[in-house]
Design an enzyme around this catalytic site. Structure first.
Site, PDB file in Angstrom:
ATOM      1  N   ARG A  27       0.845  -1.205   0.000  1.00 12.02           N
ATOM      2  CA  ARG A  27       0.000   0.000   0.000  1.00 12.02           C
ATOM      3  C   ARG A  27       0.879   1.254   0.000  1.00 12.02           C
ATOM      4  O   ARG A  27       0.428   2.343  -0.350  1.00 12.02           O
ATOM      5  CB  ARG A  27      -0.963  -0.006   1.204  1.00 12.02           C
ATOM      6  CG  ARG A  27      -1.760   1.263   1.392  1.00 12.02           C
ATOM      7  CD  ARG A  27      -3.111   1.061   2.094  1.00 12.02           C
ATOM      8  NE  ARG A  27      -3.044   0.176   3.229  1.00 12.02           N
ATOM      9  CZ  ARG A  27      -2.605   0.501   4.446  1.00 12.02           C
ATOM     10  NH1 ARG A  27      -2.182   1.725   4.700  1.00 12.02           N
ATOM     11  NH2 ARG A  27      -2.603  -0.387   5.421  1.00 12.02           N
ATOM     12  N   TYR A  80     -13.587  17.840 -15.197  1.00  9.92           N
ATOM     13  CA  TYR A  80     -14.209  16.515 -15.336  1.00  9.92           C
ATOM     14  C   TYR A  80     -15.265  16.327 -14.235  1.00  9.92           C
ATOM     15  O   TYR A  80     -15.066  16.743 -13.087  1.00  9.92           O
ATOM     16  CB  TYR A  80     -13.097  15.442 -15.262  1.00  9.92           C
ATOM     17  CG  TYR A  80     -13.619  14.069 -15.017  1.00  9.92           C
ATOM     18  CD1 TYR A  80     -14.511  13.462 -15.905  1.00  9.92           C
ATOM     19  CD2 TYR A  80     -13.241  13.344 -13.889  1.00  9.92           C
ATOM     20  CE1 TYR A  80     -15.009  12.199 -15.665  1.00  9.92           C
ATOM     21  CE2 TYR A  80     -13.721  12.072 -13.656  1.00  9.92           C
ATOM     22  CZ  TYR A  80     -14.608  11.507 -14.541  1.00  9.92           C
ATOM     23  OH  TYR A  80     -15.102  10.250 -14.296  1.00  9.92           O
ATOM     24  N   ASP A 114      -4.077  18.639 -14.116  1.00 11.84           N
ATOM     25  CA  ASP A 114      -4.527  17.341 -14.616  1.00 11.84           C
ATOM     26  C   ASP A 114      -4.131  17.275 -16.093  1.00 11.84           C
ATOM     27  O   ASP A 114      -4.699  17.974 -16.930  1.00 11.84           O
ATOM     28  CB  ASP A 114      -6.048  17.216 -14.427  1.00 11.84           C
ATOM     29  CG  ASP A 114      -6.566  15.840 -14.828  1.00 11.84           C
ATOM     30  OD1 ASP A 114      -5.984  15.226 -15.752  1.00 11.84           O
ATOM     31  OD2 ASP A 114      -7.566  15.392 -14.246  1.00 11.84           O
ATOM     32  N   LYS A 153      -6.474   6.393 -19.320  1.00 11.61           N
ATOM     33  CA  LYS A 153      -6.698   6.946 -20.652  1.00 11.61           C
ATOM     34  C   LYS A 153      -5.471   6.701 -21.539  1.00 11.61           C
ATOM     35  O   LYS A 153      -5.124   5.555 -21.773  1.00 11.61           O
ATOM     36  CB  LYS A 153      -7.050   8.433 -20.514  1.00 11.61           C
ATOM     37  CG  LYS A 153      -8.115   8.707 -19.440  1.00 11.61           C
ATOM     38  CD  LYS A 153      -9.446   8.108 -19.812  1.00 11.61           C
ATOM     39  CE  LYS A 153     -10.539   8.092 -18.768  1.00 11.61           C
ATOM     40  NZ  LYS A 153     -10.418   8.629 -17.471  1.00 11.61           N
TER      41      LYS A 153
HETATM   42  C1  3LM Z   1     -14.285  10.523 -18.988  1.00 16.26           C
HETATM   43  N1  3LM Z   1     -12.694  10.710 -17.258  1.00 16.26           N
HETATM   44  O1  3LM Z   1     -14.904   9.811 -19.777  1.00 16.26           O
HETATM   45  P1  3LM Z   1     -10.337   7.644 -13.464  1.00 16.26           P
HETATM   46  N2  3LM Z   1      -9.257  13.473 -14.843  1.00 16.26           N
HETATM   47  C2  3LM Z   1      -9.790  13.567 -16.081  1.00 16.26           C
HETATM   48  C3  3LM Z   1     -10.649  12.573 -16.544  1.00 16.26           C
HETATM   49  O2  3LM Z   1     -11.165  12.702 -17.772  1.00 16.26           O
HETATM   50  C4  3LM Z   1     -10.959  11.475 -15.707  1.00 16.26           C
HETATM   51  C5  3LM Z   1     -10.389  11.414 -14.433  1.00 16.26           C
HETATM   52  C6  3LM Z   1      -9.533  12.424 -14.041  1.00 16.26           C
HETATM   53  C7  3LM Z   1     -13.671   9.924 -17.771  1.00 16.26           C
HETATM   54  C8  3LM Z   1     -14.061   8.756 -17.209  1.00 16.26           C
HETATM   55  S1  3LM Z   1     -16.689   8.975 -16.700  1.00 16.26           S
HETATM   56  C9  3LM Z   1     -17.525   7.973 -15.623  1.00 16.26           C
HETATM   57  C10 3LM Z   1     -15.317   8.059 -17.330  1.00 16.26           C
HETATM   58  C11 3LM Z   1      -9.463  14.744 -16.933  1.00 16.26           C
HETATM   59  C12 3LM Z   1     -11.879  10.387 -16.144  1.00 16.26           C
HETATM   60  C13 3LM Z   1     -10.668  10.273 -13.505  1.00 16.26           C
HETATM   61  O3  3LM Z   1     -10.548   7.657 -11.978  1.00 16.26           O
HETATM   62  O4  3LM Z   1      -9.117   6.875 -13.859  1.00 16.26           O
HETATM   63  O5  3LM Z   1     -11.579   7.296 -14.205  1.00 16.26           O
HETATM   64  O6  3LM Z   1      -9.953   9.156 -13.895  1.00 16.26           O
HETATM   65  O7  3LM Z   1     -14.114  11.735 -19.180  1.00 16.26           O
END
Ligand code: 3LM
Length: 402
Positions: free
Chosen positions: A60, A113, A185, A210
């Site tokens: 962890r 987001y 970000d 992504k």
């Molecule tokens: C999306 N986005 O479809 P995870 N920062 C950014 C993001 O676009 C995202 C995160 C952080 C999307 C996910 S929506 C339910 C699906 C700019 C995620 C968060 O925790 O790895 O999903 O990232 O835009």
């Protein structure tokens, strides 16, 4: 360890921080599926816990497989250190919970987001942090918004889903003068396109789900910053607050993805540029938001801080939201799904999907139009993606405006 100062991006993405000869010649780093690590003796254990010697004691906190990935992403982002966590949201929550306390203020961009927005307003605000949104695409808004309680400035560039850009260099300068940390970000751009730390930012967070992973088969997050900051986020944010560590298997998949990051990004960007131009020239399409288009209001800034213009496009068709949804339903190659940065082209409607965490009134206030459609341009043959858009536009009775 392979010494790679001065090597190119792709070389570092493939080799950094790993020497096969130290691992019985294994070309790929071994996966250390171990939750705990044995101590040489009680004194060694005590020293590890006290931070008086280096080493792993519990996954962890740290793990040898994750450690290679952490060094690799830090190298690609031009940071001192990296930290691997369970998701993009884990990267954001672990970072901000470490940096902020009750009574502090965070200045964030107008548009973020959806789940980041939800975390700020339902998570951070619940613990007494004041969240102030300003339109950071106009840097003049920043100085008047700063108070003696402001501890962090947070933004995405390009922003999800509007594509608005923030001038990283200018914001970092203002923040540094005021003694405030900036967190960027960098999910939409990826380090191949933009390296915020070189432009003065303090911390970069990623949804590695992504472009970094790149194949739609994992959920993960990464954080990059100076060693001291990473150490506090590792211990406070991840070990003690969120517990949101990454699995070694996920780290392996991300390292596999990173090997082709440069190749993939070049293709995403080339196709996105062609598709953005195609959409812009289509009389059924009302607006196209893509930083590479000369019509994009912040195109000049894009040319300054983006090596290429990315794989994400936002657009609106004539006839608004309903016409946009009809278009989505007529597509056959392009998949209707959230997330982005995958080999498959993905399309979605932010207002009802990724940004449904905002109320309709909040969406208006934060510049997220109900009409907006978001396309993550994949790695399929570009002509096939355009053909799919063309047949869907032909078949969805969207009006033409000359
Ligand atoms: C999306 N986005 O479809 P995870 N920062 C950014 C993001 O676009 C995202 C995160 C952080 C999307 C996910 S929506 C339910 C699906 C700019 C995620 C968060 O925790 O790895 O999903 O990232 O835009």
């Amino acid at each position: 360890m392979i010494h790679n100062k001065g090597q190119g991006f792709a070389t570092r993405a493939i080799h950094h921080a790993y020497d096969a000869q130290e691992h019985q010649g294994a070309l790929n780093p071994p996966m250390h599926l171990s939750s705990t690590f044995t101590f040489e003796n009680a004194e060694h254990g005590e020293a590890l816990f006290a931070g008086k010697c280096e080493g792993h004691f519990y996954s962890r906190v740290s793990n040898p497989t994750l450690s290679i990935l952490e060094q690799r992403i830090a190298c690609l982002e031009g940071a001192e250190e990296g930290l691997a966590v369970a998701s993009g949201i884990a990267a954001i929550t672990s970072t901000l919970w470490t940096l902020l306390s009750a009574g502090d203020e965070i200045i964030v961009d107008k548009t973020l987001y959806g789940c980041t927005y939800a975390f700020l307003h339902q998570g951070l605000a619940k613990f007494g942090v004041t969240v102030t949104h300003i339109d950071l695409s106009n840097t003049d808004n920043l100085l008047p918004a700063i108070s003696n309680k402001t501890k962090v400035i947070y933004y995405e560039t390009p922003a999800n889903p509007t594509m608005a850009l923030v001038d990283i260099k200018l914001v970092s300068e203002i923040a540094k003068n005021a003694g405030i940390l900036t967190v960027v970000d960098n999910t939409y751009a990826s380090p191949f396109i933009t390296q915020p730390i070189a432009l003065g930012a303090d911390i970069v967070v990623h949804s590695a789900t992504k472009y970094l992973g790149g194949h739609g088969d994992l959920i993960a997050g990464l954080i990059c910053a100076k060693a001291e900051l990473i150490q506090s986020i590792r211990i406070e944010g991840v070990k003690d607050m969120t517990g949101a560590c990454m699995s070694p298997f996920t780290a392996m998949l991300i390292m596999r993805g990173l090997k082709t990051l440069e190749l993939r990004m070049k293709q995403h960007c080339e196709s996105a540029m062609n598709i953005a131009k195609y959409l812009e020239n289509n009389t059924q399409v009302k607006n196209v938001y893509y930083p590479g288009l000369s019509s994009f209001s912040q195109h000049h800034l894009a040319t300054k801080q983006m090596q290429l213009f990315g794989g994400m496009i936002a657009f609106e068709v004539h006839g608004g939201m309903l016409a946009g949804k009809r278009l989505i339903d007529k597509l056959s190659l392009i998949q209707c799904a959230v997330s982005l940065g995958d080999a498959e082209s993905l399309i979605q409607h932010p207002a009802s999907m990724t940004h449904s965490t905002y109320s309709p009134e909040q969406r208006i206030h934060h510049g997220i139009s109900d009409d907006l459609i978001r396309l993550s341009v994949g790695l399929e043959s570009c002509d096939d993606i355009i053909d799919d858009l063309q047949q869907a536009l032909n078949n969805s009775s969207i009006k033409t405006v000359a």
